[in-house]
Enzyme design. Structure first.
Site, PDB file in Angstrom:
ATOM      1  CE  LYS A 137      -2.597 -19.252  33.965  1.00 10.73           C
ATOM      2  NZ  LYS A 137      -2.384 -17.877  34.458  1.00 10.73           N
ATOM      3  CE  LYS A 197      -2.521 -18.293  29.982  1.00  8.89           C
ATOM      4  NZ  LYS A 197      -1.465 -17.272  29.903  1.00  8.89           N
ATOM      5  CG  ASP A 212       0.410 -19.853  31.718  1.00  2.00           C
ATOM      6  OD1 ASP A 212      -0.378 -19.601  32.635  1.00  2.00           O
ATOM      7  OD2 ASP A 212       0.461 -19.196  30.653  1.00  2.00           O
ATOM      8  N   GLY A 245      -1.038  -9.516  33.659  1.00  2.00           N
ATOM      9  CA  GLY A 245      -0.975  -8.304  34.478  1.00  2.00           C
ATOM     10  C   GLY A 245      -2.286  -8.024  35.165  1.00  2.00           C
ATOM     11  CD  GLU A 283     -12.599 -13.561  26.688  1.00  2.00           C
ATOM     12  OE1 GLU A 283     -11.513 -13.969  26.235  1.00  2.00           O
ATOM     13  OE2 GLU A 283     -13.684 -13.685  26.101  1.00  2.00           O
TER      14      GLU A 283
END
Length: 431
Positions: free
Chosen positions: A105, A205, A201, A307, A129
């Protein structure tokens, strides 16, 4: 006759890369049936070739450039992280017509234009994705399922670390510092949690989501950003008294100026959210994204946002799509940037606000404070006063007000003799 295998290069063998390799290996037969041809790993790029990674040592290489340039590699899966090295490798792959699947990202939020142009020029696919919200399918619905609709807003919780911390603070009453330590102990926070807790972060996004939703190139630098490190247990206690909780939200929306000009806003900050709002119930390390579109209405996507396994699931979904395109001769969706909407400055954005102040415990304080709000046309909805003496505290909740007006008000409050300090300024969303 058996179809010619499609060659895969995997760059990175951390938590996500290891899961990608495992799934590719264990589910090889099913994946081949879905694609129409076998998927074969040609090599795995790692920083050090030590042979103790639970994979065939013959596949490991510390020379990612050579791996990307191999003639038998058709698709490159990038799960290295970082920006400079992945950027170079992805551009090299795209320029050679190789499809790319990435979960990066930070790279996409800075260089989406460059990467998409390289993909378009060579007629290669670029899928990402996994770059937003882990296993939750958000990018593809925005790019494909809603391609015929007009998206008006995308908002959600897109960082699991901050959501875990805020959820734990809300549930236990613990302060930020001790909850961050617990998040690190449980593996939810990195050794250096700055990218998460300061909102970087989530801003990356948000840039990706805004670019797709509004057909306009948006970079991380265009996104207004605040983190959660200044949130206190007192803030959450007050939020509970207002029947709210606090979440770090990424918000991307179309806005219209008084003169009818359309612009977009992309922003990340902690906000009070009413308990009856769908996002208020998203706890722990889970993510959720709410999309609003003119025809489709409100859609909500919820699930594990980070994760190894969840992110690998999204990577494999992209990989299957890219492999099918290679086998059947199709192409994935191209970048849509036709709208070229301007980014609205944060000062023009109107929301409701929560302002918490430490004040002198004497008559006339409320009137003095209220006057500063009134001078700037910031309407007050509710006022709560608690404590006494040196612990006197005043909480003001406003009606809708422009960010610029609120900022001026807070600056003025800071200069008042009756205000010891402005402890917290938070926005209210979803009301």
């Amino acid at each position: 006759m058996t179809a010619k295998p499609i060659g895969i290069a995997v760059l990175g063998l951390g938590n996500v890369g290891s899961e990608v390799v495992r799934i590719l290996t264990e589910n090889a037969e099913d994946l081949a049936a879905r694609v129409g041809a076998p998927l074969e790993i040609r090599g795995i790029a790692v920083r050090r070739v030590d042979g103790k990674r639970g994979v065939d040592a013959a596949l490991l290489t510390d020379d990612p450039e050579s791996l990307v340039n191999r003639d038998d590699v058709d698709i490159v899966v990038e799960v290295l992280g970082g920006i400079d090295v992945p950027r170079k490798l992805i551009l090299a792959a795209l320029e050679k017509g190789k499809s790319v699947v990435t979960a990066n990202k930070a790279l996409l939020a800075e260089y989406t234009g460059e990467l998409n142009e390289a993909a378009e020029k060579s007629r290669a696919d670029l899928y990402f994705e996994a770059a937003v919200a882990g296993a939750i399918p958000v990018v593809r619905p925005l790019m494909q399922s809603l391609a015929g609709d007009r998206v008006t807003k995308v908002a959600g919780i897109v960082n699991g670390t901050t959501n875990f911390i805020l959820s734990a603070m809300d549930e236990t009453g613990a302060d930020y510092a001790e909850t961050l330590v617990e998040a690190g102990r449980l593996g939810y926070a990195e050794a250096d949690p700055t990218a998460d807790v300061e909102g970087y972060d989530a801003a990356s996004k948000a840039a990706i989501l805004a670019s797709i939703a509004f057909h306009t190139r948006v970079t991380a630098g265009d996104v207004y950003r605040e983190g959660i490190s200044n949130i206190t247990s007192a803030d959450l206690e007050t939020a509970r008294s207002l029947d709210c909780t606090i979440k770090l939200l990424a918000i991307c929306e179309r806005i219209t100026t008084p003169k009818g000009k359309e612009r977009i806003s992309a922003r990340v900050y902690p906000a009070l959210v009413p308990r009856d709002h769908p996002l208020a119930t998203v706890n722990g390390a889970f993510n959720a994204v709410v999309v609003e579109a003119e025809a489709a209405g409100r859609l909500m996507f919820y699930g594990q946002g980070a994760g190894g396994s969840p992110t690998a699931s999204a990577v494999l979904g992209d990989l299957v799509m890219a492999a099918r395109n290679k086998f059947y001769g199709g192409r994935g969706p191209l970048e849509s940037k036709y709208a070229k909407l301007e980014i609205a400055p944060m000062g023009d954005i109107s929301t409701r606000y929560y302002v918490s102040m430490e004040v002198a415990d004497k008559p006339g304080v409320l009137a003095t404070v209220a006057a500063e709000f009134s001078k700037r046309d910031v309407s007050i909805s509710t006022v709560r006063q608690s404590g006494s003496g040196d612990g006197a505290r005043l909480v003001v909740v406003t009606h809708l007000a422009a960010d610029s007006a609120l900022s001026e008000t807070v600056s003025a409050l800071d200069k008042l003799d009756v205000v010891t300090s402005v402890a917290s300024v938070l926005r209210l969303e979803g009301t």
